[in-house]
Design a protein around this motif. Structure first.
Motif, short mmCIF file in Angstrom:
data_model
loop_
_atom_site.label_atom_id
_atom_site.label_comp_id
_atom_site.label_asym_id
_atom_site.label_seq_id
_atom_site.Cartn_x
_atom_site.Cartn_y
_atom_site.Cartn_z
N GLN A 1 0.77 -1.18 0.14
CA GLN A 1 -0.05 -0.08 0.02
C GLN A 1 0.78 1.14 0.00
O GLN A 1 0.62 2.28 -0.68
CB GLN A 1 -1.00 0.02 1.10
CG GLN A 1 -2.16 -1.13 1.13
CD GLN A 1 -2.87 -1.01 2.48
OE1 GLN A 1 -2.30 -1.01 3.52
NE2 GLN A 1 -4.06 -1.51 2.38
N ARG A 2 2.02 1.24 0.85
CA ARG A 2 3.00 2.24 0.88
C ARG A 2 3.52 2.70 -0.70
O ARG A 2 3.61 3.62 -0.97
CB ARG A 2 4.17 2.14 1.87
CG ARG A 2 3.47 2.78 3.33
CD ARG A 2 4.60 2.78 4.20
NE ARG A 2 5.31 1.79 4.52
CZ ARG A 2 4.83 0.81 5.34
NH1 ARG A 2 3.85 1.01 5.90
NH2 ARG A 2 5.48 -0.41 5.50
N ASN A 3 3.85 1.54 -1.18
CA ASN A 3 4.56 1.58 -2.62
C ASN A 3 3.61 2.16 -3.49
O ASN A 3 3.90 2.87 -4.44
CB ASN A 3 5.10 0.24 -2.99
CG ASN A 3 6.20 -0.54 -2.32
OD1 ASN A 3 6.98 0.39 -1.61
ND2 ASN A 3 6.36 -1.75 -2.23
N ALA A 4 2.17 1.71 -3.48
CA ALA A 4 1.35 2.11 -4.32
C ALA A 4 1.29 3.98 -3.98
O ALA A 4 1.05 4.58 -5.00
CB ALA A 4 0.12 1.66 -4.31
N MET A 5 1.22 4.31 -2.76
CA MET A 5 1.05 5.74 -2.46
C MET A 5 2.28 6.43 -2.94
O MET A 5 2.11 7.39 -3.58
CB MET A 5 1.11 6.03 -0.97
CG MET A 5 0.58 7.36 -0.85
SD MET A 5 -1.06 7.85 -1.27
CE MET A 5 -2.16 7.23 -0.20
#
Length: 131
Positions: free
Chosen positions: A75-79
């Motif tokens: 999720q952090r990588n997507a953000m």
């Protein structure tokens, strides 16, 4: 096969963003195709990939901390990738790779996807916090 209504809203939003970027950048000047255009397209696809990877890790009782951390990392990588995409889109606008209108639509779709992703991550956090 599951219908579109079964898909997470954030994934649907990311797909719409990606589709828009692919269509818009197809008409970008040739001199930007191997720099800004490929970056925007790849970032859009990377967002979808990270969202799918995060969604494959189901949060249920007994999910290991390792799995939870892995889902949060996706999720952090997507953000982060969405932020990079927003920056590249801004550069694309300044270099006239995309029009002001295209940039505006892209920025709106990026912000909406970020909002949905933030809400998803926050919902996950509430689910995994000890009662």
């Amino acid at each position: 096969m599951k219908g579109k209504e079964d898909e997470l809203t954030v994934i649907t939003g990311a797909k719409e963003l990606c589709q828009y970027i692919l269509v818009v950048t197809d008409r970008s000047p040739k001199k930007f195709r191997f720099t800004l255009v490929s970056r925007m397209q790849n970032y859009a696809l990377d967002v979808i990939e990270n969202l799918y990877l995060a969604n494959t890790i189901l949060l249920k009782s007994g999910t290991s901390e390792e799995k939870v951390r892995q889902r949060q990392e996706y999720q952090r990588n997507a953000m982060v990738t969405l932020r990079l995409l927003a920056y590249i889109a801004m550069i694309g606008r300044k270099c006239q790779c995309i029009t002001a209108k295209q940039h505006s639509v892209m920025a709106d779709k990026i912000m909406e996807t970020q909002r949905l992703l933030y809400a998803w991550a926050k919902s996950d956090q509430k689910r995994i916090e000890p009662g």
